[in-house]
Write a protein that holds these residues in place. Structure first.
Motif, PDB file in Angstrom:
ATOM      1  N   LEU A 162      19.950  11.379 -23.873  1.00  0.00           N
ATOM      2  CA  LEU A 162      20.016   9.936 -23.637  1.00  0.00           C
ATOM      3  C   LEU A 162      19.441   9.556 -22.293  1.00  0.00           C
ATOM      4  CD1 LEU A 162      23.401   8.420 -24.792  1.00  0.00           C
ATOM      5  CD2 LEU A 162      21.098   7.796 -25.481  1.00  0.00           C
ATOM      6  N   GLU A 163      19.876  10.304 -21.304  1.00  0.00           N
ATOM      7  CA  GLU A 163      19.483  10.036 -19.919  1.00  0.00           C
ATOM      8  C   GLU A 163      17.965  10.017 -19.770  1.00  0.00           C
ATOM      9  OE1 GLU A 163      19.497  11.474 -15.582  1.00  0.00           O
ATOM     10  OE2 GLU A 163      20.604   9.982 -16.725  1.00  0.00           O
ATOM     11  N   GLN A 164      17.306  11.021 -20.387  1.00  0.00           N
ATOM     12  CA  GLN A 164      15.855  11.106 -20.233  1.00  0.00           C
ATOM     13  C   GLN A 164      15.154  10.063 -21.084  1.00  0.00           C
ATOM     14  OE1 GLN A 164      14.177  14.950 -20.442  1.00  0.00           O
ATOM     15  NE2 GLN A 164      15.692  15.821 -19.034  1.00  0.00           N
ATOM     16  N   LEU A 165      15.753   9.763 -22.229  1.00  0.00           N
ATOM     17  CA  LEU A 165      15.169   8.722 -23.067  1.00  0.00           C
ATOM     18  C   LEU A 165      15.130   7.405 -22.301  1.00  0.00           C
ATOM     19  CD1 LEU A 165      14.291   7.700 -25.954  1.00  0.00           C
ATOM     20  CD2 LEU A 165      16.681   7.027 -26.212  1.00  0.00           C
ATOM     21  N   ARG A 166      16.272   7.059 -21.753  1.00  0.00           N
ATOM     22  CA  ARG A 166      16.371   5.750 -21.105  1.00  0.00           C
ATOM     23  C   ARG A 166      15.596   5.706 -19.803  1.00  0.00           C
ATOM     24  NH1 ARG A 166      22.700   4.977 -22.728  1.00  0.00           N
ATOM     25  NH2 ARG A 166      22.312   4.347 -24.868  1.00  0.00           N
ATOM     26  N   MET A 167      15.368   6.863 -19.214  1.00  0.00           N
ATOM     27  CA  MET A 167      14.603   6.914 -17.980  1.00  0.00           C
ATOM     28  C   MET A 167      13.184   6.395 -18.204  1.00  0.00           C
ATOM     29  SD  MET A 167      14.266  10.252 -15.586  1.00  0.00           S
ATOM     30  CE  MET A 167      16.011  10.582 -15.534  1.00  0.00           C
ATOM     31  N   ARG A 168      12.753   6.406 -19.451  1.00  0.00           N
ATOM     32  CA  ARG A 168      11.389   5.986 -19.715  1.00  0.00           C
ATOM     33  C   ARG A 168      11.254   4.474 -19.781  1.00  0.00           C
ATOM     34  NH1 ARG A 168       7.987   8.643 -22.726  1.00  0.00           N
ATOM     35  NH2 ARG A 168       7.450   9.419 -20.681  1.00  0.00           N
ATOM     36  N   PHE A 169      12.376   3.776 -19.856  1.00  0.00           N
ATOM     37  CA  PHE A 169      12.299   2.336 -20.066  1.00  0.00           C
ATOM     38  C   PHE A 169      12.746   1.542 -18.845  1.00  0.00           C
ATOM     39  CE2 PHE A 169      13.179   4.181 -24.272  1.00  0.00           C
ATOM     40  CZ  PHE A 169      12.081   3.708 -24.967  1.00  0.00           C
TER      41      PHE A 169
ATOM     42  N   VAL B 102       7.709   2.601 -20.037  1.00  0.00           N
ATOM     43  CA  VAL B 102       7.696   1.515 -21.016  1.00  0.00           C
ATOM     44  C   VAL B 102       8.499   0.357 -20.445  1.00  0.00           C
ATOM     45  CG1 VAL B 102       8.245   0.853 -23.381  1.00  0.00           C
ATOM     46  CG2 VAL B 102       7.705   3.243 -22.855  1.00  0.00           C
ATOM     47  N   LEU B 103       7.884  -0.808 -20.391  1.00  0.00           N
ATOM     48  CA  LEU B 103       8.586  -1.973 -19.879  1.00  0.00           C
ATOM     49  C   LEU B 103       9.042  -2.817 -21.066  1.00  0.00           C
ATOM     50  CD1 LEU B 103       9.358  -3.446 -17.249  1.00  0.00           C
ATOM     51  CD2 LEU B 103       7.252  -4.753 -17.486  1.00  0.00           C
ATOM     52  N   VAL B 104      10.325  -3.179 -21.071  1.00  0.00           N
ATOM     53  CA  VAL B 104      10.869  -3.931 -22.192  1.00  0.00           C
ATOM     54  C   VAL B 104      11.415  -5.254 -21.678  1.00  0.00           C
ATOM     55  CG1 VAL B 104      12.569  -3.906 -24.026  1.00  0.00           C
ATOM     56  CG2 VAL B 104      11.484  -1.778 -23.338  1.00  0.00           C
ATOM     57  N   LEU B 105      10.850  -6.342 -22.159  1.00  0.00           N
ATOM     58  CA  LEU B 105      11.244  -7.647 -21.654  1.00  0.00           C
ATOM     59  C   LEU B 105      11.831  -8.473 -22.784  1.00  0.00           C
ATOM     60  CD1 LEU B 105       7.884  -8.395 -19.813  1.00  0.00           C
ATOM     61  CD2 LEU B 105       9.907  -7.292 -18.869  1.00  0.00           C
ATOM     62  N   ASP B 106      13.074  -8.927 -22.614  1.00  0.00           N
ATOM     63  CA  ASP B 106      13.679  -9.754 -23.656  1.00  0.00           C
ATOM     64  C   ASP B 106      13.839 -11.179 -23.135  1.00  0.00           C
ATOM     65  OD1 ASP B 106      14.995 -10.879 -25.730  1.00  0.00           O
ATOM     66  OD2 ASP B 106      16.637  -9.435 -25.807  1.00  0.00           O
ATOM     67  N   GLU B 107      12.927 -12.027 -23.470  1.00  0.00           N
ATOM     68  CA  GLU B 107      12.928 -13.421 -23.013  1.00  0.00           C
ATOM     69  C   GLU B 107      13.214 -13.454 -21.525  1.00  0.00           C
ATOM     70  OE1 GLU B 107      15.108 -15.965 -25.591  1.00  0.00           O
ATOM     71  OE2 GLU B 107      14.412 -14.926 -27.366  1.00  0.00           O
ATOM     72  N   ALA B 108      12.475 -12.626 -20.815  1.00  0.00           N
ATOM     73  CA  ALA B 108      12.811 -12.359 -19.425  1.00  0.00           C
ATOM     74  C   ALA B 108      12.426 -13.488 -18.491  1.00  0.00           C
ATOM     75  CB  ALA B 108      12.133 -11.075 -18.975  1.00  0.00           C
ATOM     76  N   THR B 109      11.609 -14.418 -18.959  1.00  0.00           N
ATOM     77  CA  THR B 109      11.153 -15.446 -18.031  1.00  0.00           C
ATOM     78  C   THR B 109      11.569 -16.837 -18.473  1.00  0.00           C
ATOM     79  OG1 THR B 109       9.059 -15.427 -19.228  1.00  0.00           O
ATOM     80  CG2 THR B 109       9.149 -14.171 -17.200  1.00  0.00           C
TER      81      THR B 109
ATOM     82  N   LEU C 112       0.162  -4.000 -12.588  1.00  0.00           N
ATOM     83  CA  LEU C 112       1.214  -3.009 -12.410  1.00  0.00           C
ATOM     84  C   LEU C 112       1.418  -2.155 -13.648  1.00  0.00           C
ATOM     85  CD1 LEU C 112       3.976  -4.924 -10.468  1.00  0.00           C
ATOM     86  CD2 LEU C 112       2.735  -2.892  -9.746  1.00  0.00           C
ATOM     87  N   MET C 113       1.275  -2.783 -14.802  1.00  0.00           N
ATOM     88  CA  MET C 113       1.628  -2.086 -16.018  1.00  0.00           C
ATOM     89  C   MET C 113       0.406  -1.513 -16.730  1.00  0.00           C
ATOM     90  SD  MET C 113       4.779  -2.073 -15.863  1.00  0.00           S
ATOM     91  CE  MET C 113       5.080  -1.213 -17.389  1.00  0.00           C
ATOM     92  N   ALA C 114      -0.695  -1.527 -16.036  1.00  0.00           N
ATOM     93  CA  ALA C 114      -1.892  -0.984 -16.657  1.00  0.00           C
ATOM     94  C   ALA C 114      -1.617   0.451 -17.114  1.00  0.00           C
ATOM     95  CB  ALA C 114      -3.043  -1.017 -15.666  1.00  0.00           C
ATOM     96  N   GLY C 115      -1.947   0.752 -18.356  1.00  0.00           N
ATOM     97  CA  GLY C 115      -1.759   2.101 -18.857  1.00  0.00           C
ATOM     98  C   GLY C 115      -0.347   2.383 -19.320  1.00  0.00           C
ATOM     99  N   ARG C 116       0.536   1.404 -19.208  1.00  0.00           N
ATOM    100  CA  ARG C 116       1.892   1.631 -19.699  1.00  0.00           C
ATOM    101  C   ARG C 116       2.159   0.753 -20.906  1.00  0.00           C
ATOM    102  NH1 ARG C 116       4.924   2.734 -14.223  1.00  0.00           N
ATOM    103  NH2 ARG C 116       3.026   2.881 -13.010  1.00  0.00           N
ATOM    104  N   THR C 117       3.129   1.177 -21.682  1.00  0.00           N
ATOM    105  CA  THR C 117       3.481   0.416 -22.868  1.00  0.00           C
ATOM    106  C   THR C 117       4.403  -0.740 -22.462  1.00  0.00           C
ATOM    107  OG1 THR C 117       3.496   2.563 -23.916  1.00  0.00           O
ATOM    108  CG2 THR C 117       4.264   0.709 -25.238  1.00  0.00           C
ATOM    109  N   VAL C 118       4.154  -1.909 -23.038  1.00  0.00           N
ATOM    110  CA  VAL C 118       5.002  -3.060 -22.742  1.00  0.00           C
ATOM    111  C   VAL C 118       5.503  -3.663 -24.045  1.00  0.00           C
ATOM    112  CG1 VAL C 118       5.123  -5.375 -21.745  1.00  0.00           C
ATOM    113  CG2 VAL C 118       3.736  -3.612 -20.633  1.00  0.00           C
TER     114      VAL C 118
END
Ligand SMILES: Nc1ncnc2c1ncn2[C@@H]1O[C@H](COP(=O)(O)OP(=O)(O)O)[C@@H](O)[C@H]1O
Ligand SMILES: Nc1ncnc2c1ncn2[C@@H]1O[C@H](COP(=O)(O)OP(=O)(O)O)[C@@H](O)[C@H]1O
Ligand SMILES: [Mg+2]
Ligand SMILES: [Mg+2]
Lengths: 584, 600
Positions: free
Chosen positions: B418-425, B506-513, B531-537
Motif C-alpha cells: 500500500l505504502e509504495q502504491l500510494r507513494m506514486r500518487f 501520478v497527479l490526481v486532481l478531484d475538482e481541485a480548483t 511541472l508535470m511534463a512526462g508524468r501521468t495526470v
C-alpha cells in the motif's frame, strides 16, 4: 475568585429552598449519628457496673432507632442537595449555550470547538460537584467535626487537646497538596485536549493521511502527545499517592495519642473505660470529616477553576449585538435596497486591512457580481452584509438604514445567504432546506425551493426522498449537492437580499446552467449579491466589481468593462479564447 | 461492523477481563509488589482495632501502664508500615495503570491508522474520538481506583471475618446475620443503577453531539435566526438529562442509608448478644469493643465494593467498545511478500473491467475499462454522482474493487505494498484538510526531506506565494483550526502545493480548483504543464474548459465510461460530451457560440 463566586450565587439562590432543606437534614443527620457513641459509652460502663438485660435491650433498640432516623435524614439530604445541584447544572448549561449562541462567527474562528465543548461538559461537571456533593460533604463534615469535638471535650478536655495536636498537620497537608495537585491536574487537562486535537485531526483527514502515507508521522505525533500525557499524569500520581496515606497517618497519630493518654487516664481513674471507648469512636468519626474535608477542598478548588473557565466564555461580550439597534428600524416591509459606502474592513485582531473603500448600491431586481483573485476579500465583503462580521458604522445600509441600527434578527431574516462552505445539520433533507422555519417543514415550499436549486432530481434518488437523513447518520452529500441544498435553504427564506458566495463552484455545467436560469426568475424581484469565477455566471449582472487586494479596481457592466480593456476584459478574453480554441 | 456506543457489558465478563489482564502481564513484577503492599496495608489496618482490644483487656483493665506504652510503640510502627504500604500500593498501581492506558491508547490509534477508508464511512469521527479519550478514561478509573482496591476490600472483608471468628465465633455469627439482607439490597441497587446509568450515558452522548454540531454550525444558526429553536432543542435534551439524573439520586439516597441501618442492626445485635454473654462472663469487654469496631469496618468495604462495582461496570462497557474497535479486521493489509517491488515505474495505469459497489450490489461503477499511458493527461467529466471520485478512490486503493482489477505499471494494486502504491500518487481533493501547524508544515506534512526551498517552490508554482508572503510570519504563520482565517481558495492552493511538493509520478486532481479564480487556475494549469511534463495526470473537472486540452477525456455517466477521446473527437461524436458542451452557450449567449454547426 470572590467575584467568580458572586456570579455563581444567583444560581445557588434559585435553588435555595432545596439547598436550605438539604442543610437542615445535614444538621439533623449529623446530630443523630453523633449520639450513637454516647449509647456505646453507657453500655460499656453499664456492663462494668453490672447492667441488666433490659438496659442492654434498650441500648440496642436505641442504636437501631437512631440509625433509622439517621438514614431518613440522609435520604432527604441527598435528595435535596444533589437534586438542587442537578437543577443548577441544568440552568447553567442552558445559560452557557444561550450565551454561546450570542457570540459571533469570529469567536468560533478564534477558539477551538473542542475547548468550548470541554467547558460545557467537564468544567460544568466540576462546578456541579462544587454546588452539590461538596456542599453536602462540607456540611456534614464541618458539623460533625464541631459536635464530635464538643462531645470529646465533655468527656476529657485535656485528652481532646492532645488528640487534636496532629490534626492541623492534616489541614496543612491538604492545603499544600491540594494546590500542587490542582496545578498538575490543569496541566493534564490541557495535554488531554492536545491529545484529542491530534486524534480528531488525524481521523477527520483520513483520506489525506492515507494518500500522503502520513500514518507513521501521525503515529509519532500521537506518540509524543501520548507520552507527554502520561508523563504529566505520573507527577500527579506521585503527589496523590503520598497525600491520602499521609492523612491516614496523621489520624493514626491521634489514635495513638488517645491510646496512650486515654489509656493511662483510665488507669489513673481520670476517665472510665466507657469514656475511653466512646472517645476512640469519636476519633474514628472525626477521621472521615477530616478526609472529606481535604476532598471537599479539592472539589472546591477544581470547581472554582472550572467556573472561571466557564466565566471566560460567559463574560465574553458578544461583539455583534443589538446594542445600537433601533427597534423601529425597518419594522415595516423591507424593500431590499442595499448600499455600501466607503467600506473599509480589518478583521479584529488582524493587522492587514482586507477591504478598502468599497462603495456600491443595488435595488431589488438588480444583481451585483463580485469577481477577483483568491483571497481578494470577496467572501469577507459578503459576510459583512448579514453582519457575520460587523462592518464599521455608517458603511452598509439596507433601505437607507445603517445595518448596525437594524435588529439582527430582522436584518438576517431579510436575507438568504449561501456561504462558500455550506454547513448542513444531521437532520433530514427537508429539515435542512426548511431550516429557517420553525416546526414541521412545509412540503410544497421545500419541494419548490429544491427544484429551483436543481436538487429535486438528486433528492428523488435518495432512499427516503426529502426524509433522507443527511450527514453522519445518513447519506453523505457530494460538494455540489451540499451547495444546492444550501441554495434551496436560502431560497426558502423568501429573502429580499440573496447572497451567493461562489455557490455553484462544485456543480457541474449542466446543472449550473439550469440553476442559473431558474434563479434568474427569483432574482427579478430581489437584490442579489454574488461571487463567481466564471464570466458566464456574472455577465448579465447590473454591476460587476473587480476586487484586487481588497480594493475595487474596476466596476461597470459586462459590456463597459470589456470595452475598458482592463483586468476583467482580459479575464473575459481568456475564458472566451479557451472556448473558441476548444470549439474550433 | 460499525463500532457501537450503546454496548453495555454485563458488569463482569470473564473473557473481557482476561483480555484486559493481558495488558497487565508485562508489569507482573510490579503487580506482585502492589499486591504485597495491598495485603500488608490491609493487615496493618486490621491490626489497629486488635491492638486497641489488647490494650484494653491486657493493659488498661489490669492497670499495666508500662505495657500500654510498649503496645503504643507497636501501634506507631503499624501506622508507619501502613503509610508505606499504602503509598507503594497507590503509586505502583496508578503508574502501571497509566502505562497500560498508554498502550491501549496507542493500540487503538495505531489500529485506526490501519483501518481502511470504508471503516470511516461508517463510523463518525466523534464516535471514534470517544474510543480514544472517554472510553480509555473509564479504564483509567478502573485501574487507578477500582479493580485493584477491590482486592484490598476483599482481603479486608475476609480478614475481618476471620479475626471475628477467631475471637468469638458465636458473636461473629450474630454479626454476620445481616449479610443476606446486604446482598439483597446491593443486588437491587445494582440492577436499577445500571439501567439508569445506561440512560445517562445515552443522554450525555446526545448532549455532546448536539453541542458539537451546533457550535460548528453556529454561523448557519445565526444567519437563519434559529437561535430560539436550537435553544429549545438543547433545553429539551438538557432537561431529560437532568430528570434521569435526579431519578438516579433516589437509588443512591436509599441504598446508602439501608446499608447504614443494616450495620446498626448488626451493632445492636452484637450489643444484645455480646452484652448478654459479657454478663455471663463468656465474652470480655475488650472483645465486645473490638467487635463493635470491626463490625463498622466490616461494612465499609461492602459499600466500597458496590461503589467500585459501578466503576468496574463502566470500565467493562468501555473495554468492550475498545476491543470491538481493535477487533475490526483491517481489510487491506499491506502484503509483506511483495515489498521488494521497485518503486519508480513509469506510471501506466489500467482499469480492467472494474465493477464497484459501496453497499451490497448497488453498483456505482459498472465495467469500467481504460488505459492511461505514462505521461498522458486524462480528464474525467460527468454529472455529480456519476462515479468520478469513486474511480480515483479505487486507484489509490481506498476501497477494493468488487470485480475486475486495476493495474499500476502492470501490477494489480492489491499486490502492491500500500505504502509504495500510494507513494506514486499526489492527491488534491475538493474538500481541503489542513492540520494544525504552520503553512509550511501543511505543505510538507511529515516529510522532513522536503526542504524549505522545495516548500517555497511548490507554493510558488501554484501562486500560493502571493498570499503567503503577505502573512505576518510568512511560511511559519500558524494555521487556525480548520484554516478558519484563510479564504477557501487559499486553502485549495495550499493543498495543491502539498501535492506538488511530494513530487509524485501520478497527479490526481478531484475538482481541485473549484474555489480558485479562473486567472489563478489558468496560471496553475500552465505551471502543471511544465511541472508535470512526462508524468501521468488525472483531473476531474465539472467545468469542461479546465480539461479540454487533456490528452484524453473520459466521460462517466451513471457509473460507466460512455465516451472517451480528445475534446475534438468527443465533440465530433455528438454524444453526452457534446450535450454537456452544448449547454455552455446558454450560459454565455454572446460568446463565440460554438453551436453544433461550428464543431468540425
Ligand atoms: N476570520 C479571518 N480572520 C483574519 N483574516 C481572514 C479571516 N478570513 C479571511 N481572512 C483573510 O482575508 C483575506 C480575504 O479573504 P476572503 O474574503 O475569504 O477571500 P476571497 O476573495 O477568496 O473570498 C484573505 O487574505 C484571508 O486570509
Ligand atoms: N462513501 C460512500 N458510501 C456510499 N456511497 C457513496 C460513497 N461515496 C459516494 N457514494 C455514492 O456513489 C455515487 C458516486 O459518487 P462519486 O464517485 O462521489 O460521484 P462524483 O465524484 O462523480 O460526483 C453517488 O451516488 C454517491 O452517493
Ligand atoms: Mg471566498
Ligand atoms: Mg466527486
Amino acid at each position: 475568585m470572590w467575584r467568580a463566586l458572586q456570579r455563581l450565587w444567583p444560581y445557588v439562590t434559585s435553588a435555595r429552598h432545596a439547598m436550605l432543606a438539604g442543610v437542615l437534614w445535614i444538621v439533623l443527620a449529623t446530630a443523630i449519628s453523633l449520639t450513637a457513641p454516647l449509647i456505646l459509652k453507657y453500655v460499656i460502663d453499664d456492663l462494668l457496673a453490672g447492667a441488666t438485660r433490659a438496659t442492654l435491650a434498650l441500648a440496642a433498640a436505641a442504636l437501631l432507632g437512631l440509625a433509622i432516623a439517621d438514614g431518613v435524614c440522609r435520604y432527604w439530604m441527598r435528595q435535596r442537595l444533589i437534586g438542587a445541584s442537578r437543577a443548577i447544572e441544568y440552568a447553567l448549561r442552558n445559560d452557557f449555550f444561550a450565551h454561546l449562541q450570542r457570540l459571533p462567527l469570529s469567536y468560533y474562528q478564534a477558539n477551538r470547538i473542542g475547548d468550548l465543548m470541554s467547558r460545557a461538559s467537564s468544567d460544568l461537571g466540576a462546578v456541579r460537584l462544587m454546588v452539590g456533593p461538596a456542599v453536602m460533604y462540607f456540611g456534614s463534615t464541618a458539623l460533625g467535626f464541631v459536635i464530635a469535638v464538643a462531645l470529646m471535650v465533655s468527656i476529657d478536655p485535656w485528652l481532646t487537646l492532645l488528640a487534636l495536636i496532629p490534626l492541623p498537620l492534616v489541614s496543612i497537608a491538604t492545603h499544600v497538596f491540594g494546590k500542587a495537585i490542582h496545578e498538575k491536574f490543569d496541566r493534564i487537562q490541557a495535554q488531554l485536549s492536545e491529545l484529542s486535537a491530534v486524534v480528531q485531526e488525524s481521523l477527520a483527514g483520513v483520506r489525506v493521511v492515507r494518500a500522503y502515507r502520513q500514518e507513521p508521522f501521525e503515529l509519532s505525533r500521537f506518540g509524543a502527545a501520548n507520552d507527554e500525557y502520561v508523563h504529566r499524569n505520573r507527577s500527579l500520581i506521585r503527589l496523590q499517592s503520598a497525600f491520602y496515606p499521609s492523612l491516614s497517618f496523621f489520624f493514626g497519630l491521634s489514635g495513638l495519642v488517645v491510646l496512650w493518654f486515654g489509656g493511662s487516664g483510665v488507669i489513673n481513674g481520670r476517665i472510665t473505660l466507657g469514656d475511653f471507648a466512646a472517645f476512640s469512636r469519636y476519633l474514628v468519626l472525626l477521621s472521615w470529616p477530616l478526609i472529606a474535608f481535604g476532598w471537599v477542598i479539592n472539589i472546591v478548588q477544581r470547581g472554582i477553576a472550572s467556573w472561571q473557565r466557564m466565566l471566560e466564555v460567559m463574560d465574553t461580550v458578544p461583539a455583534i449585538t443589538d446594542a445600537e439597534a433601533d427597534p423601529a428600524a425597518l419594522a415595516g416591509r423591507v424593500v431590499g435596497r442595499l448600499e455600501v459606502r466607503h467600506l473599509s474592513f480589518t478583521y479584529p485582531g488582524a493587522t492587514q486591512q482586507v477591504l478598502t473603500d468599497i462603495s456600491f448600491s443595488a435595488s431589488p431586481g438588480q444583481t451585483v457580481a463580485i469577481v477577483g483573485a483568491t483571497g481578494s476579500g470577496k467572501s469577507t465583503l459578503l459576510q459583512l452584509v448579514p453582519r457575520l462580521h460587523d462592518p464599521p458604522p455608517g458603511t452598509v445600509f439596507l433601505d437607507g438604514v445603517d445595518i448596525r441600527r437594524v435588529p439582527l434578527e430582522r436584518l438576517r431574516r431579510a436575507m438568504g445567504v449561501v456561504p462558500q462552505e455550506p454547513f448542513l445539520f444531521s437532520d433530514t433533507v427537508a429539515h435542512n432546506i426548511a431550516f429557517s422555519r420553525d416546526g414541521d417543514p412545509p412540503k410544497d415550499a421545500v419541494a419548490a425551493a429544491a427544484s429551483a436549486a436543481g436538487l429535486d432530481a438528486d433528492v428523488s434518488g435518495f432512499g427516503h426522498g426529502f426524509d433522507t437523513m443527511v450527514g453522519e447518520r445518513g447519506i453523505t452529500l457530494s460538494g455540489g449537492q451540499k451547495q444546492r441544498a444550501a441554495i434551496a435553504r436560502a431560497l426558502l427564506v423568501d429573502p429580499k437580499v440573496l447572497i451567493l458566495d461562489d455557490a455553484l463552484s462544485a456543480v457541474d455545467t449542466t446543472t449550473e446552467d439550469a440553476i442559473l436560469r431558474r434563479l434568474r426568475d427569483v432574482r427579478e424581484t430581489r437584490t442579489c449579491l454574488l461571487v463567481a469565477h466564471r464570466i458566464s455566471t456574472v455577465r448579465d449582472a447590473d454591476l460587476i466589481l473587480v476586487l484586487d487586494g481588497g480594493r475595487v479596481i474596476e466596476r461597470g457592466t459586462h459590456t463597459s468593462l470589456v470595452a475598458q480593456g482592463g483586468v476583467y476584459a482580459s479575464m473575459d478574453r481568456r475564458q472566451r479564447l479557451e472556448q473558441e480554441l476548444a470549439a474550433s | 461492523m460499525s463500532v457501537q456506543d450503546d454496548a453495555i457489558a454485563k458488569g463482569y465478563d470473564s473473557t473481557l477481563m482476561r483480555r484486559l489482564l493481558q495488558y497487565l502481564r508485562p508489569y507482573w513484577l510490579w503487580v506482585i509488589v502492589a499486591f504485597i503492599a495491598i495485603v500488608g496495608g490491609s493487615l496493618a489496618d486490621l491490626a489497629q482495632p486488635w491492638l486497641t482490644a489488647k490494650a484494653i483487656d491486657d493493659h488498661i483493665a489490669v492497670n499495666d501502664l508500662e505495657g500500654l506504652w510498649r503496645l503504643g510503640r507497636w501501634f506507631l510502627l503499624i501506622l508507619i508500615t501502613s503509610f508505606v504500604f499504602e503509598y507503594i500500593q497507590t503509586s505502583v498501581m496508578q503508574m502501571v495503570g497509566q502505562k497500560i492506558l498508554h498502550t491501549v491508547r496507542r493500540d487503538v490509534f495505531t489500529h485506526l491508522q490501519r483501518l481502511d477508508v470504508k471503516f470511516y464511512d461508517r463510523n463518525p469521527v466523534g464516535r471514534l474520538m470517544t474510543r480514544v479519550t472517554t472510553d480509555v478514561d473509564a479504564l483509567n478509573d478502573m485501574f487507578s481506583s477500582g479493580v485493584v482496591t477491590v482486592f484490598g476490600d476483599l482481603i479486608m472483608l475476609f480478614g475481618i471475618m476471620a479475626i471475628m471468628v477467631a475471637m468469638d465465633w458465636r458473636l461473629a455469627l450474630v454479626a454476620f446475620s445481616v449479610l443476606p439482607f446486604i446482598a439483597w439490597a446491593t443486588a437491587w441497587f445494582r440492577r436499577n443503577v445500571r439501567e439508569n446509568y445506561r440512560q445517562v450515558r445515552g443522554l450525555v452522548a446526545k448532549l455532546n453531539a448536539f453541542l458539537q454540531e451546533h457550535l460548528t454550525g453556529m454561523g448557519t444558526v445565526q444567519l437563519f435566526s434559529q437561535q430560539a429553536r436550537s435553544y429549545r432543542q438543547f433545553e429539551a435534551i438538557n432537561r431529560e438529562h437532568r430528570d434521569v439524573n435526579i431519578q438516579s439520586i433516589f437509588y443512591y439516597a436509599l441504598f446508602y442509608p439501608i446499608i447504614e441501618v443494616l450495620a446498626a442492626l448488626s451493632g445492636a445485635l452484637i450489643i444484645l448478644a455480646g452484652g448478654w454473654w459479657a454478663l455471663e462472663d463468656q465474652v470480655s469487654i475488650g472483645v465486645l469493643v473490638a467487635f463493635l469496631q470491626y463490625s463498622r469496618r466490616f461494612f465499609q468495604p461492602i459499600s466500597d465494593l458496590s461503589e467500585k462495582f459501578n466503576i468496574l461496570q463502566a470500565a467493562m462497557a468501555a473495554s468492550e467498545r475498545i476491543f470491538g474497535l481493535l477487533d475490526t479486521p483491517v481489510e487491506m493489509p499491506t502484503s509483506a511478500a511483495s515489498s521488494d517491488r521497485r518503486v519508480d515505474g513509469p506510471g501506466r495505469i489500467e482499469f480492467d473491467r472494474v465493477w464497484f459497489a459501496y453497499k451490497d450490489d448497488e453498483f456505482v461503477l459498472r465495467d469500467v475499462s481504460f488505459v492511461a499511458e505514462p505521461g498522458q493527461r486524462i480528464g474525467i467529466v460527468g454529472a455529480t454522482g456519476s462515479g468520478k471520485t469513486t474511480i480515483i478512490s479505487l486507484l489509490l486503493r481506498f476501497y477494493d474493487v468488487t470485480q475486475g482489477r486495476i493495474l499500476v505499471d502492470g501490477i494489480d494494486v492489491r499486490e502492491w505494498p500500500l505504502e509504495q502504491l500510494r507513494m506514486r500518487f499526489g492527491l488534491v481533493l475538493q474538500d481541503v484538510h489542513l492540520f494544525s501547524g504552520t503553512i509550511s508544515s501543511n505543505i510538507r506534512l511529515g516529510r522532513e526531506d522536503i526542504t524549505d526551498e522545495a516548500v517555497r517552490e511548490a507554493a510558488k508554482a501554484v501562486h500560493a506565494d502571493r498570499f503567503v508572503d503577505r502573512l505576518p510570519q510568512g511560511y511559519d504563520t500558524p494555521v487556525a483550526e480548520r484554516g478558519a482565517t484563510l479564504s477557501v481558495g487559499q486553502k485549495q492552493l495550499l493543498s495543491f502545493a502539498r501535492a506538488l511538493a511530494f513530487d509524485p509520478a501520478v497527479l490526481v486532481l478531484d475538482e481541485a480548483t473549484s474555489s480558485i479564480d479562473t486567472e489563478t487556475e489558468g496560471l496553475i494549469q500552465d505551471a502543471l504543464h511544465t511541472l508535470m511534463a512526462g508524468r501521468t495526470v488525472f483531473a476531474i473537472a465539472h467545468r469542461l474548459s479546465t480539461i479540454q486540452d487533456m490528452d484524453r477525456i473520459l466521460v462517466v455517466h451513471k457509473g460507466q465510461i460512455r465516451e472517451s477521446g480528445t475534446h475534438q473527437e468527443l465533440l465530433a461524436l455528438g454524444g453526452i460530451y457534446f450535450k454537456l458542451w452544448e449547454v455552455r452557450p446558454l450560459i454565455a449567449p454572446t460568446s463565440s457560440d460554438p453551436s453544433p454547426a461550428a464543431a468540425p
